[in-house]
Scaffold this active site. Structure first.
Site, PDB file in Angstrom:
ATOM      1  N   GLY A  71      -3.106  -7.285 -10.105  1.00  0.00           N
ATOM      2  CA  GLY A  71      -3.671  -5.984 -10.483  1.00  0.00           C
ATOM      3  C   GLY A  71      -2.989  -4.865  -9.735  1.00  0.00           C
ATOM      4  O   GLY A  71      -1.917  -5.053  -9.156  1.00  0.00           O
ATOM      5  N   ASN A  72      -3.603  -3.704  -9.772  1.00  0.00           N
ATOM      6  CA  ASN A  72      -3.041  -2.577  -9.028  1.00  0.00           C
ATOM      7  C   ASN A  72      -4.178  -1.697  -8.522  1.00  0.00           C
ATOM      8  O   ASN A  72      -5.341  -1.942  -8.811  1.00  0.00           O
ATOM      9  CB  ASN A  72      -2.044  -1.799  -9.899  1.00  0.00           C
ATOM     10  CG  ASN A  72      -2.701  -1.257 -11.135  1.00  0.00           C
ATOM     11  OD1 ASN A  72      -3.541  -0.367 -11.064  1.00  0.00           O
ATOM     12  ND2 ASN A  72      -2.337  -1.801 -12.288  1.00  0.00           N
ATOM     13  N   ARG A  73      -3.807  -0.650  -7.775  1.00  0.00           N
ATOM     14  CA  ARG A  73      -4.826   0.126  -7.046  1.00  0.00           C
ATOM     15  C   ARG A  73      -5.445   1.247  -7.865  1.00  0.00           C
ATOM     16  O   ARG A  73      -6.222   2.034  -7.334  1.00  0.00           O
ATOM     17  CB  ARG A  73      -4.197   0.716  -5.789  1.00  0.00           C
ATOM     18  CG  ARG A  73      -3.860  -0.327  -4.740  1.00  0.00           C
ATOM     19  CD  ARG A  73      -3.080   0.301  -3.597  1.00  0.00           C
ATOM     20  NE  ARG A  73      -3.759   1.442  -3.007  1.00  0.00           N
ATOM     21  CZ  ARG A  73      -3.140   2.426  -2.353  1.00  0.00           C
ATOM     22  NH1 ARG A  73      -1.829   2.408  -2.232  1.00  0.00           N
ATOM     23  NH2 ARG A  73      -3.832   3.423  -1.834  1.00  0.00           N
TER      24      ARG A  73
END
Ligand code: CTP
Length: 419
Positions: free
Chosen positions: A221-223
């Site tokens: 995923g990412n932030r």
């Protein structure tokens, strides 16, 4: 905040801005108490104007106690103050919560048979309606026509949410959450512009970050929190747009008036974006979309091998570039497509060099370029950006609330929309 061109604010600087809270006679009137409380806590001076039927749901003493102001539904009370004209003339915002089918009908036909409809006729400030009713009433051609009329005259009519209604039935017609209604109202007030420039436009916004599963419990995923995309949705609602918000793993409160479509992976976002874009005037890809995903997804949890230090090697494959595909498959030449780019400068060029190259590669109309670092951009309430146009323009947006950046994006989009 000062009123923008074409807007009008009635309140002198330093004094509390004046909101008329109209309440019409539906069961959701009790939720307007919470709207009133929140507006008061935010420092607004609120005058409640219920209809006679609203008073059957919540009595005048409740409105008077919560607002600290007198309450009347009739044009024949306090006649010496000419309240039926004065309230509308002096308001900075008229907000109607809930707006019933009957109230929308009376407002659309210009009736002035009680204090609320008289106030609506005399108001020259922004007017926001938050309708709530049963699905059949909301979808009836008569109500559709009334909503259309009110929007064409410059009012913001917030789309109701879909969900549980008064009885056992569910569907569109539910009043959005009070906090979300207040957020929309405050944004309209802060802009102070009485003419919503995205009225009757359908805008599609992606927000958040995609998750690409490795196995049933793990993902890449990412932030991205989704805050910038949600701010874009909030700003578009208060400028009158019909908003479809494609939310990729976002844990924020819903935006009143935006239809939320939840997605998980880049592939799901791809399908939802292409479907929603088919009849959209504007598409804004603010989501952080994975460029790569695991080539295979394990159907069971990947386990450590006992007695071994070996780690699995994950093979990745490219995802489809949704933004580039939206540009390629655009069937309406007047559709405006906006991309986002989170960039860091490196040895091959600065943030703007990378932004210009990305704009050219993706072929979108506008590219919002953020400079990111460990402590900038993601998960924060603020943002700073350079917005690059296909026409060679650059608009610098200084560090500030994500909602402020959102409005600059919509200013640039509105200027590019065909009349
Ligand atoms: N985007 C997209 N589909 C993808 C990846 C990105 O639609 N598979 C969109 C994003 O929503 C954003 C824009 O493309 O609007 C820029 O994304 P970014 O990941 O920064 O660009 P990339 O083309 O992936 O370039 P980079 O090599 O810098 O990651």
């Amino acid at each position: 905040m000062t009123a923008a061109a074409g807007g009008r604010t009635n309140t002198a600087p330093g004094t509390a801005r004046r909101v008329v809270l109209g309440v019409s006679g539906g069961i959701a009137a009790y939720k307007a108490c919470e709207v009133l409380r929140r507006l008061k806590e935010s420092g607004y001076q609120v005058r409640v104007v219920p209809t006679e039927s609203a008073l059957r749901f919540v009595g005048a003493p409740t409105w008077a106690a919560l607002s600290g102001q007198p309450v009347s539904a009739s044009v024949f009370d306090d006649v010496h103050e000419v309240a039926h004209v004065a309230l509308g003339q002096s308001a900075d915002l008229v907000l109607v919560v809930p707006a019933t089918a009957d109230l929308l009908s009376r407002a659309a036909t210009g009736r002035a048979d009680d204090l609320l409809t008289s106030t609506l006729l005399t108001a020259r400030c922004p007017v926001v309606y938050a309708p709530a009713m049963h699905t059949e009433m909301w979808e009836h051609p008569a109500t559709r026509a009334n909503v259309h009329t009110l929007r064409s005259r410059g009012a913001v009519v917030i789309e109701p949410s879909s969900g549980r209604l008064t009885g056992a039935d569910t569907g569109p017609g539910r009043l959005p959450e009070p906090a979300a209604i207040v957020a929309a109202a405050v944004d309209v007030l802060d802009r102070g512009v009485a003419e919503p420039d995205l009225a009757d436009r359908h805008v599609v916004i992606s927000a958040g970050g995609t998750r690409e599963h490795l196995d049933p419990v793990r993902f890449l995923g990412n932030r991205s929190s989704g805050r910038q995309g949600y701010a874009l949705a909030q700003a578009a609602v208060s400028r009158g747009a019909r908003v479809t918000l494609l939310a990729a793993n976002v844990a924020l409160d819903d935006v009143a008036g935006a239809e939320i479509v939840r997605v998980g992976s880049a592939a799901e976002l791809h399908d939802a974006a292409l479907k929603a874009a088919a009849d959209a005037d504007v598409v804004v890809m603010a989501a952080a979309v994975a460029d790569f995903r695991p080539r295979t997804v394990n159907q069971t949890k990947i386990k450590k091998v006992a007695g071994s230090d070996d780690a699995p090697v994950v093979e990745l494959e490219r995802t489809t570039d949704i933004l580039a595909e939206l540009v390629r498959s655009r069937t309406r030449p007047d559709q405006v497509i906006v991309g986002f780019a989170a960039e860091t400068g490196d040895t091959s060029g600065g943030v703007l060099d990378h932004g210009r190259a990305k704009l050219a590669a993706k072929g979108c109309d506008l590219l919002v370029v953020n400079e990111v670092g460990v402590d900038r951009g993601f998960e924060s309430e603020e943002n700073q950006a350079h917005i690059l146009g296909r026409d060679g323009s650059t608009t610098d947006v200084p560090q500030g609330p994500k909602l402020a950046l959102a409005h600059v994006v919509w200013d640039l989009v509105a200027a590019r929309l065909s009349p």
